[in-house]
Design a protein around this motif. Structure first.
Motif, PDB file in Angstrom:
ATOM      1  N   GLN A  76       0.859  -1.175   0.000  1.00  0.00           N
ATOM      2  CA  GLN A  76       0.000   0.000   0.000  1.00  0.00           C
ATOM      3  C   GLN A  76       0.903   1.235   0.000  1.00  0.00           C
ATOM      4  OE1 GLN A  76      -2.378   1.131   3.575  1.00  0.00           O
ATOM      5  NE2 GLN A  76      -4.097   0.715   2.217  1.00  0.00           N
ATOM      6  N   LEU A  77       0.739   2.083  -1.003  1.00  0.00           N
ATOM      7  CA  LEU A  77       1.580   3.267  -1.176  1.00  0.00           C
ATOM      8  C   LEU A  77       0.741   4.529  -1.284  1.00  0.00           C
ATOM      9  CD1 LEU A  77       4.103   1.806  -3.773  1.00  0.00           C
ATOM     10  CD2 LEU A  77       4.518   2.248  -1.348  1.00  0.00           C
ATOM     11  N   LEU A  78      -0.274   4.665  -0.503  1.00  0.00           N
ATOM     12  CA  LEU A  78      -1.188   5.785  -0.584  1.00  0.00           C
ATOM     13  C   LEU A  78      -0.437   7.114  -0.449  1.00  0.00           C
ATOM     14  CD1 LEU A  78      -4.693   5.614   0.776  1.00  0.00           C
ATOM     15  CD2 LEU A  78      -3.481   7.756   0.985  1.00  0.00           C
ATOM     16  N   GLY A  79      -0.550   7.958  -1.481  1.00  0.00           N
ATOM     17  CA  GLY A  79       0.069   9.274  -1.441  1.00  0.00           C
ATOM     18  C   GLY A  79       1.553   9.286  -1.728  1.00  0.00           C
ATOM     19  N   ASN A  80       2.081   8.254  -2.333  1.00  0.00           N
ATOM     20  CA  ASN A  80       3.509   8.187  -2.630  1.00  0.00           C
ATOM     21  C   ASN A  80       3.809   8.938  -3.923  1.00  0.00           C
ATOM     22  OD1 ASN A  80       6.056   6.738  -3.771  1.00  0.00           O
ATOM     23  ND2 ASN A  80       5.976   6.178  -1.605  1.00  0.00           N
ATOM     24  N   ARG A 103      -3.628   4.496  -4.404  1.00  0.00           N
ATOM     25  CA  ARG A 103      -4.489   5.663  -4.274  1.00  0.00           C
ATOM     26  C   ARG A 103      -3.660   6.909  -3.964  1.00  0.00           C
ATOM     27  NH1 ARG A 103      -8.611   3.697   0.044  1.00  0.00           N
ATOM     28  NH2 ARG A 103      -6.731   2.615   0.698  1.00  0.00           N
ATOM     29  N   GLN A 104      -4.009   7.988  -4.636  1.00  0.00           N
ATOM     30  CA  GLN A 104      -3.372   9.290  -4.499  1.00  0.00           C
ATOM     31  C   GLN A 104      -1.900   9.293  -4.911  1.00  0.00           C
ATOM     32  OE1 GLN A 104      -4.313  11.150  -0.751  1.00  0.00           O
ATOM     33  NE2 GLN A 104      -6.485  11.182  -1.229  1.00  0.00           N
ATOM     34  N   CYS A 105      -1.484   8.314  -5.708  1.00  0.00           N
ATOM     35  CA  CYS A 105      -0.160   8.321  -6.334  1.00  0.00           C
ATOM     36  C   CYS A 105      -0.353   8.971  -7.698  1.00  0.00           C
ATOM     37  CB  CYS A 105       0.384   6.896  -6.469  1.00  0.00           C
ATOM     38  SG  CYS A 105       0.750   6.112  -4.887  1.00  0.00           S
ATOM     39  N   LEU A 114       1.460  -1.341 -18.797  1.00  0.00           N
ATOM     40  CA  LEU A 114       1.573  -1.233 -17.349  1.00  0.00           C
ATOM     41  C   LEU A 114       0.230  -1.529 -16.685  1.00  0.00           C
ATOM     42  CD1 LEU A 114       3.460  -0.621 -14.998  1.00  0.00           C
ATOM     43  CD2 LEU A 114       2.833   1.781 -15.227  1.00  0.00           C
ATOM     44  N   GLU A 115      -0.829  -0.954 -17.217  1.00  0.00           N
ATOM     45  CA  GLU A 115      -2.163  -1.230 -16.682  1.00  0.00           C
ATOM     46  C   GLU A 115      -2.512  -2.707 -16.841  1.00  0.00           C
ATOM     47  OE1 GLU A 115      -6.659   0.546 -16.947  1.00  0.00           O
ATOM     48  OE2 GLU A 115      -5.485   0.475 -18.808  1.00  0.00           O
ATOM     49  N   ARG A 116      -2.253  -3.263 -17.998  1.00  0.00           N
ATOM     50  CA  ARG A 116      -2.546  -4.674 -18.253  1.00  0.00           C
ATOM     51  C   ARG A 116      -1.801  -5.570 -17.272  1.00  0.00           C
ATOM     52  NH1 ARG A 116       0.309  -8.217 -20.516  1.00  0.00           N
ATOM     53  NH2 ARG A 116       1.653  -6.785 -21.651  1.00  0.00           N
ATOM     54  N   ARG A 117      -0.533  -5.281 -17.066  1.00  0.00           N
ATOM     55  CA  ARG A 117       0.271  -6.070 -16.117  1.00  0.00           C
ATOM     56  C   ARG A 117      -0.309  -6.029 -14.712  1.00  0.00           C
ATOM     57  NH1 ARG A 117       6.641  -5.307 -15.431  1.00  0.00           N
ATOM     58  NH2 ARG A 117       6.692  -7.195 -14.176  1.00  0.00           N
ATOM     59  N   CYS A 118      -0.706  -4.850 -14.279  1.00  0.00           N
ATOM     60  CA  CYS A 118      -1.288  -4.703 -12.936  1.00  0.00           C
ATOM     61  C   CYS A 118      -2.607  -5.452 -12.828  1.00  0.00           C
ATOM     62  CB  CYS A 118      -1.494  -3.232 -12.601  1.00  0.00           C
ATOM     63  SG  CYS A 118       0.019  -2.321 -12.263  1.00  0.00           S
ATOM     64  N   VAL A 119      -3.464  -5.265 -13.799  1.00  0.00           N
ATOM     65  CA  VAL A 119      -4.790  -5.894 -13.757  1.00  0.00           C
ATOM     66  C   VAL A 119      -4.672  -7.414 -13.795  1.00  0.00           C
ATOM     67  CG1 VAL A 119      -6.930  -6.190 -15.079  1.00  0.00           C
ATOM     68  CG2 VAL A 119      -6.002  -3.903 -14.702  1.00  0.00           C
ATOM     69  N   GLU A 120      -3.773  -7.937 -14.613  1.00  0.00           N
ATOM     70  CA  GLU A 120      -3.616  -9.386 -14.722  1.00  0.00           C
ATOM     71  C   GLU A 120      -3.003 -10.010 -13.476  1.00  0.00           C
ATOM     72  OE1 GLU A 120      -1.365 -10.073 -18.288  1.00  0.00           O
ATOM     73  OE2 GLU A 120      -3.085  -9.657 -19.595  1.00  0.00           O
ATOM     74  N   ARG A 121      -2.075  -9.320 -12.852  1.00  0.00           N
ATOM     75  CA  ARG A 121      -1.359  -9.885 -11.702  1.00  0.00           C
ATOM     76  C   ARG A 121      -2.046  -9.695 -10.369  1.00  0.00           C
ATOM     77  NH1 ARG A 121       4.694  -8.375 -11.060  1.00  0.00           N
ATOM     78  NH2 ARG A 121       4.216  -9.136  -8.997  1.00  0.00           N
ATOM     79  N   MET A 122      -2.732  -8.589 -10.193  1.00  0.00           N
ATOM     80  CA  MET A 122      -3.256  -8.250  -8.875  1.00  0.00           C
ATOM     81  C   MET A 122      -4.632  -8.854  -8.646  1.00  0.00           C
ATOM     82  SD  MET A 122      -0.775  -6.628  -7.683  1.00  0.00           S
ATOM     83  CE  MET A 122       0.664  -6.474  -8.725  1.00  0.00           C
ATOM     84  N   LYS A 123      -4.799  -9.444  -7.459  1.00  0.00           N
ATOM     85  CA  LYS A 123      -6.128  -9.881  -7.039  1.00  0.00           C
ATOM     86  C   LYS A 123      -6.940  -8.665  -6.596  1.00  0.00           C
ATOM     87  CE  LYS A 123      -4.777 -14.479  -5.575  1.00  0.00           C
ATOM     88  NZ  LYS A 123      -4.651 -15.391  -4.437  1.00  0.00           N
ATOM     89  N   ASN A 124      -6.222  -7.657  -6.094  1.00  0.00           N
ATOM     90  CA  ASN A 124      -6.872  -6.436  -5.639  1.00  0.00           C
ATOM     91  C   ASN A 124      -5.975  -5.257  -6.024  1.00  0.00           C
ATOM     92  OD1 ASN A 124      -8.129  -4.329  -4.265  1.00  0.00           O
ATOM     93  ND2 ASN A 124      -8.638  -5.619  -2.518  1.00  0.00           N
ATOM     94  N   LEU A 125      -6.495  -4.390  -6.872  1.00  0.00           N
ATOM     95  CA  LEU A 125      -5.757  -3.230  -7.344  1.00  0.00           C
ATOM     96  C   LEU A 125      -6.564  -1.970  -7.054  1.00  0.00           C
ATOM     97  CD1 LEU A 125      -3.432  -1.909  -8.997  1.00  0.00           C
ATOM     98  CD2 LEU A 125      -4.813  -2.350 -11.048  1.00  0.00           C
ATOM     99  N   ARG A 126      -5.948  -1.037  -6.333  1.00  0.00           N
ATOM    100  CA  ARG A 126      -6.572   0.261  -6.079  1.00  0.00           C
ATOM    101  C   ARG A 126      -5.841   1.276  -6.945  1.00  0.00           C
ATOM    102  NH1 ARG A 126      -9.214  -0.108  -0.889  1.00  0.00           N
ATOM    103  NH2 ARG A 126     -10.358   1.725  -1.560  1.00  0.00           N
ATOM    104  N   HIS A 127      -6.579   1.966  -7.794  1.00  0.00           N
ATOM    105  CA  HIS A 127      -6.038   2.926  -8.753  1.00  0.00           C
ATOM    106  C   HIS A 127      -5.736   4.277  -8.093  1.00  0.00           C
ATOM    107  CE1 HIS A 127      -7.804  -0.067 -11.411  1.00  0.00           C
ATOM    108  NE2 HIS A 127      -7.036   0.413 -12.368  1.00  0.00           N
TER     109      HIS A 127
END
Length: 150
Positions: A76-80, A103-105, A114-127
């Motif tokens: 979790q990197l909120l605001g990074n 969130r807030q990055c 990059l989006e495809r990689r995240c969506v395919e790999r993550m069970k839970n992705l917060r944009h």
């Protein structure tokens, strides 16, 4: 409570079996992140939230996470202040990652591969633009930290 890089590094060096760590509204350097990663090889969950004020851009901490925390499952990197390059480094270095909160990055642009990689790999992705309504600290806490009254 505010902790220094040295204090956090010293504590981490004594906790080799640590599996979860949360650091919120406390600026620490990439060196402290590296020390945490090297000292805590079993770290599975790292929450590193609200680190910088809006407009701050830097991939140092993201690269430190990528290079020293290969066993992470939850990040979790909120605001990074990381950018797409920092996120790419994390995806390349943290092969077991299945939960990612960005969130807030606001320097991350989830598009294309990059989006495809995240969506395919993550069970839970917060944009980056997802609301942080369930985060325990408010925007006022962040404003106080970065803009204290005189």
């Amino acid at each position: 409570m505010i902790i220094s890089d040295e204090g956090l590094s010293e504590a981490a060096s004594k906790l080799p079996f640590l599996e979860e760590l949360e650091i919120s509204i406390c600026p620490i350097s990439k060196h402290a992140v590296e020390t945490i990663g090297r000292s805590c090889p079993l770290l599975r969950s790292f929450k590193f939230n609200l680190q910088r004020c809006k407009g701050y851009v830097c991939d140092d901490e993201a690269v430190a996470i990528a290079q020293t925390m290969p066993e992470l499952r939850h990040l979790q990197l909120l605001g990074n202040g990381l950018t797409n390059e920092g996120l790419q480094a994390i995806l390349d270095g943290c092969h077991h990652l299945e939960y990612l909160d960005l969130r807030q990055c606001f320097s991350v642009r989830l598009v294309g591969n990059l989006e495809r990689r995240c969506v395919e790999r993550m069970k839970n992705l917060r944009h980056p633009c997802d609301p942080p309504h369930d985060y325990e600290f408010s925007a006022e806490d962040l404003d106080f930290w970065f803009y204290p009254s005189d």
